[in-house]
Scaffold this motif. Sequence first.
Motif, PDB file in Angstrom:
ATOM      1  N   GLN A 106       0.838  -1.207   0.000  1.00  0.00           N
ATOM      2  CA  GLN A 106       0.000   0.000   0.000  1.00  0.00           C
ATOM      3  C   GLN A 106       0.879   1.266   0.000  1.00  0.00           C
ATOM      4  N   GLN A 107       1.904   1.225   0.861  1.00  0.00           N
ATOM      5  CA  GLN A 107       2.832   2.382   0.908  1.00  0.00           C
ATOM      6  C   GLN A 107       3.485   2.585  -0.455  1.00  0.00           C
ATOM      7  N   HIS A 108       3.846   1.434  -1.076  1.00  0.00           N
ATOM      8  CA  HIS A 108       4.496   1.533  -2.385  1.00  0.00           C
ATOM      9  C   HIS A 108       3.570   2.133  -3.430  1.00  0.00           C
ATOM     10  N   SER A 109       2.287   1.770  -3.315  1.00  0.00           N
ATOM     11  CA  SER A 109       1.339   2.287  -4.309  1.00  0.00           C
ATOM     12  C   SER A 109       1.258   3.817  -4.196  1.00  0.00           C
ATOM     13  N   ILE A 110       1.268   4.338  -2.938  1.00  0.00           N
ATOM     14  CA  ILE A 110       1.218   5.802  -2.752  1.00  0.00           C
ATOM     15  C   ILE A 110       2.486   6.439  -3.337  1.00  0.00           C
ATOM     16  N   THR A 111       3.653   5.853  -3.006  1.00  0.00           N
ATOM     17  CA  THR A 111       4.912   6.423  -3.517  1.00  0.00           C
ATOM     18  C   THR A 111       4.923   6.381  -5.037  1.00  0.00           C
ATOM     19  N   ASN A 112       4.383   5.268  -5.563  1.00  0.00           N
ATOM     20  CA  ASN A 112       4.381   5.097  -7.016  1.00  0.00           C
ATOM     21  C   ASN A 112       3.578   6.209  -7.690  1.00  0.00           C
ATOM     22  N   GLU A 113       2.397   6.490  -7.135  1.00  0.00           N
ATOM     23  CA  GLU A 113       1.552   7.553  -7.698  1.00  0.00           C
ATOM     24  C   GLU A 113       2.289   8.891  -7.674  1.00  0.00           C
ATOM     25  N   LYS A 114       2.993   9.122  -6.542  1.00  0.00           N
ATOM     26  CA  LYS A 114       3.750  10.370  -6.415  1.00  0.00           C
ATOM     27  C   LYS A 114       4.833  10.438  -7.488  1.00  0.00           C
ATOM     28  N   ASN A 115       5.499   9.302  -7.668  1.00  0.00           N
ATOM     29  CA  ASN A 115       6.568   9.253  -8.677  1.00  0.00           C
ATOM     30  C   ASN A 115       6.029   9.502 -10.083  1.00  0.00           C
ATOM     31  N   ILE A 116       4.836   8.931 -10.353  1.00  0.00           N
ATOM     32  CA  ILE A 116       4.252   9.112 -11.689  1.00  0.00           C
ATOM     33  C   ILE A 116       3.971  10.595 -11.924  1.00  0.00           C
ATOM     34  N   ARG A 117       3.386  11.222 -10.868  1.00  0.00           N
ATOM     35  CA  ARG A 117       3.078  12.653 -11.004  1.00  0.00           C
ATOM     36  C   ARG A 117       4.355  13.455 -11.264  1.00  0.00           C
ATOM     37  N   GLN A 118       5.399  13.116 -10.502  1.00  0.00           N
ATOM     38  CA  GLN A 118       6.673  13.836 -10.616  1.00  0.00           C
ATOM     39  C   GLN A 118       7.276  13.640 -12.017  1.00  0.00           C
ATOM     40  N   MET A 119       7.236  12.368 -12.449  1.00  0.00           N
ATOM     41  CA  MET A 119       7.797  12.049 -13.759  1.00  0.00           C
ATOM     42  C   MET A 119       7.047  12.814 -14.856  1.00  0.00           C
ATOM     43  N   HIS A 120       5.689  12.853 -14.685  1.00  0.00           N
ATOM     44  CA  HIS A 120       4.858  13.544 -15.670  1.00  0.00           C
ATOM     45  C   HIS A 120       5.261  15.019 -15.784  1.00  0.00           C
ATOM     46  N   GLU A 121       5.410  15.641 -14.593  1.00  0.00           N
ATOM     47  CA  GLU A 121       5.778  17.063 -14.591  1.00  0.00           C
ATOM     48  C   GLU A 121       7.153  17.271 -15.207  1.00  0.00           C
ATOM     49  N   GLN A 122       8.094  16.432 -14.799  1.00  0.00           N
ATOM     50  CA  GLN A 122       9.469  16.572 -15.311  1.00  0.00           C
ATOM     51  C   GLN A 122       9.498  16.406 -16.820  1.00  0.00           C
ATOM     52  N   PHE A 123       8.734  15.403 -17.276  1.00  0.00           N
ATOM     53  CA  PHE A 123       8.720  15.096 -18.704  1.00  0.00           C
ATOM     54  C   PHE A 123       8.199  16.309 -19.491  1.00  0.00           C
ATOM     55  N   ASN A 124       7.054  16.821 -19.031  1.00  0.00           N
ATOM     56  CA  ASN A 124       6.457  17.946 -19.752  1.00  0.00           C
ATOM     57  C   ASN A 124       7.317  19.194 -19.675  1.00  0.00           C
ATOM     58  N   GLN A 125       7.936  19.396 -18.498  1.00  0.00           N
ATOM     59  CA  GLN A 125       8.807  20.579 -18.343  1.00  0.00           C
ATOM     60  C   GLN A 125       9.981  20.491 -19.314  1.00  0.00           C
ATOM     61  N   ALA A 126      10.543  19.274 -19.402  1.00  0.00           N
ATOM     62  CA  ALA A 126      11.689  19.099 -20.297  1.00  0.00           C
ATOM     63  C   ALA A 126      11.267  19.324 -21.739  1.00  0.00           C
ATOM     64  N   GLY A 127      10.069  18.812 -22.088  1.00  0.00           N
ATOM     65  CA  GLY A 127       9.562  18.974 -23.457  1.00  0.00           C
ATOM     66  C   GLY A 127       9.328  20.434 -23.763  1.00  0.00           C
ATOM     67  N   GLN A 128       8.693  21.143 -22.799  1.00  0.00           N
ATOM     68  CA  GLN A 128       8.388  22.562 -23.056  1.00  0.00           C
ATOM     69  C   GLN A 128       9.665  23.391 -23.152  1.00  0.00           C
ATOM     70  N   SER A 129      10.662  23.034 -22.339  1.00  0.00           N
ATOM     71  CA  SER A 129      11.934  23.770 -22.420  1.00  0.00           C
ATOM     72  C   SER A 129      12.528  23.610 -23.809  1.00  0.00           C
ATOM     73  N   LEU A 130      12.411  22.400 -24.344  1.00  0.00           N
ATOM     74  CA  LEU A 130      12.960  22.155 -25.692  1.00  0.00           C
ATOM     75  C   LEU A 130      12.178  22.967 -26.719  1.00  0.00           C
ATOM     76  N   GLN A 131      10.845  23.036 -26.498  1.00  0.00           N
ATOM     77  CA  GLN A 131       9.997  23.793 -27.436  1.00  0.00           C
ATOM     78  C   GLN A 131      10.390  25.257 -27.516  1.00  0.00           C
ATOM     79  N   LYS A 132      10.920  25.783 -26.365  1.00  0.00           N
ATOM     80  CA  LYS A 132      11.209  27.213 -26.312  1.00  0.00           C
ATOM     81  C   LYS A 132      12.472  27.585 -27.076  1.00  0.00           C
TER      82      LYS A 132
END
Length: 536
Positions: A89-115
């Motif tokens: 259960q603890q892992h599932s919570i951490t996993n969700e957090k990681n997914i959110r973080q990865m999502h943000e990082q991914f999009n930030q990196a993509g947008q930086s490239l776009q600029k």
Amino acid sequence: MNDTSIAQKQLIALKKKLDTAIESRSLLEDDFNLQSNLLIQFISKLTLISKGIDLELDNRLAELRTLFTKSAPIGDISDKISAISKLLQQHSITNEKNIRQMHEQFNQAGQSLQKINGLPDNLRRDLRALLAKTKDNKDALIQYIPLLSQLLTLYDHALNTKTSLPTKGLLQPPALKPAVQKPLSEIELTPFDTSLLEKISISLSSLPLSKEHTNDLLAIKKKLMTDQSSDEVLHHLIEIFDVIVADFKDEQSSAKNFLTHLSATLTTVQSAVRETIDSHHSTQLTHDKINKKLQLQLTEMTGSVEKALSLNQVKEDINEKLLFISKTLEQKSKFEQYSHKQLAEKLDEMSAKVELLEKQSKIFDEKLAIQQQKSMQDALTKLANRAAFDDYFAKSMVRFHHKPFGLALVVMDIDDFKSINDTYGHTAGDKTLQVIANTIVKNVSKGVFVGRYGGEEFVLIYSNVKQEALLTELNNLNKCIASLPFKFKDTKVSITLSIGAAHVGSEDNIHTVFERADQAMYKAKKQGKNQVIYST
Ligand SMILES: Nc1nc2c(ncn2[C@@H]2O[C@H](COP(=O)(O)OP(=O)(O)OP(=O)(O)O)[C@@H](O)[C@H]2O)c(=O)[nH]1
């Protein structure tokens, strides 16, 4: 029947029961063993998957496996399972957090490239498609791996195009090697990177300068594309800066002049108004004085009539008083004429000043409107620019979602435009862009928005069109462009477009519909260029 035979019969029956019980027990045992084996296998797989994620989880799963192999009491197994459940259960919570973080990082990196300025169009398009794919959070971290690999490939392409990387984002720019000091003569002779010059030249086209300065810039741009040694380029870049600064100064001094004029005119109008008010006050005082004098003369006349002893005396008194009254009236009339004249003069003077003020404001308004128009216009083709497109399309989408209508978006891209630039020069490329822009404007229906999206990409917005009519018009336009008689350096050249079109649907937003039209255009490119593809 004797006792022995009865006992024997009971014995046989008991043995049968015992045999059945043994058979059932062995069946139960087989079943239990099968289930245990399945569970042990399952735990082994789980251990393999989660190996290395968490040491504690690894250990607990190993312990559970041993408990099963040893057929330990169910109480022990159940305790172990509940401890593992908590960990998972603890892992599932951490996993969700990681997914959110990865999502943000991914999009930030993509947008930086776009600029990054100057990315090739196809790279920009691929990046846009990739970011559209990752708009929503994924369910598992593992789903980000292929996407990350695509993003890294795009970064790699961007690096190869020698553009500078953003300082923020997923990837940090590689450390620059210290520059090796070259002999001065060698530096001066090094030719400048032409792709960089092209980018500078494109940026220059979009500067909203005055007509005179735009002509200066065009002249420098021409020199920039021919003289390409570092020395010459540096010299032209300084010239460009000078022109931009001169335009800025002109703009500033014209605004300053206007404000000085405005302030002076306002001061004179203000003092004229004050004078008028003052003179109105003194006129009023003089009026009051004359009226009081008249009042007094009339009262005196009535008094002397009442006091008179004879008709002759009345006549004499009245004559005398009437003489005074007529003189006062004459004085009043003269004064009124004079003050009317003065007021009229003041009003004339004031209205002339206000008129001047209005004229100056109008000139300034016009200047502002021209400036504003320029900021929404592409300097090279005189079409609406990207900012104007974004604004127009956003407003159209709002109208559409309020009350749907035949709203369609078209994305067009000139085929193999790079080779025009490379073979016949940048000026020929610019001319081509202008001719194509004019041809598009002349050949689309009235009321269609035509804009330059950037580079060699154009966009159209149709506000009331059905699919069939749209495709007929776009195919005709495509044929018309393909038959334009371009001639560079005595060579006849045929230029074509790849066109993608899409109607806006009720589920669409600005990005999804643009993506569909853009993908359709990309498909037209892939299928051999010079064609129209409609996205359903
Ligand atoms: N002359 C000129 N060239 C421009 C301008 N804007 C962009 N370009 C050039 O347009 C070219 C676009 O090249 P690519 O993205 O490779 O596309 P392409 O050669 O048309 O190839 P396809 O799109 O695959 O048909 C580049 O060489 C840009 O420098 C401009 O304002 N003037």
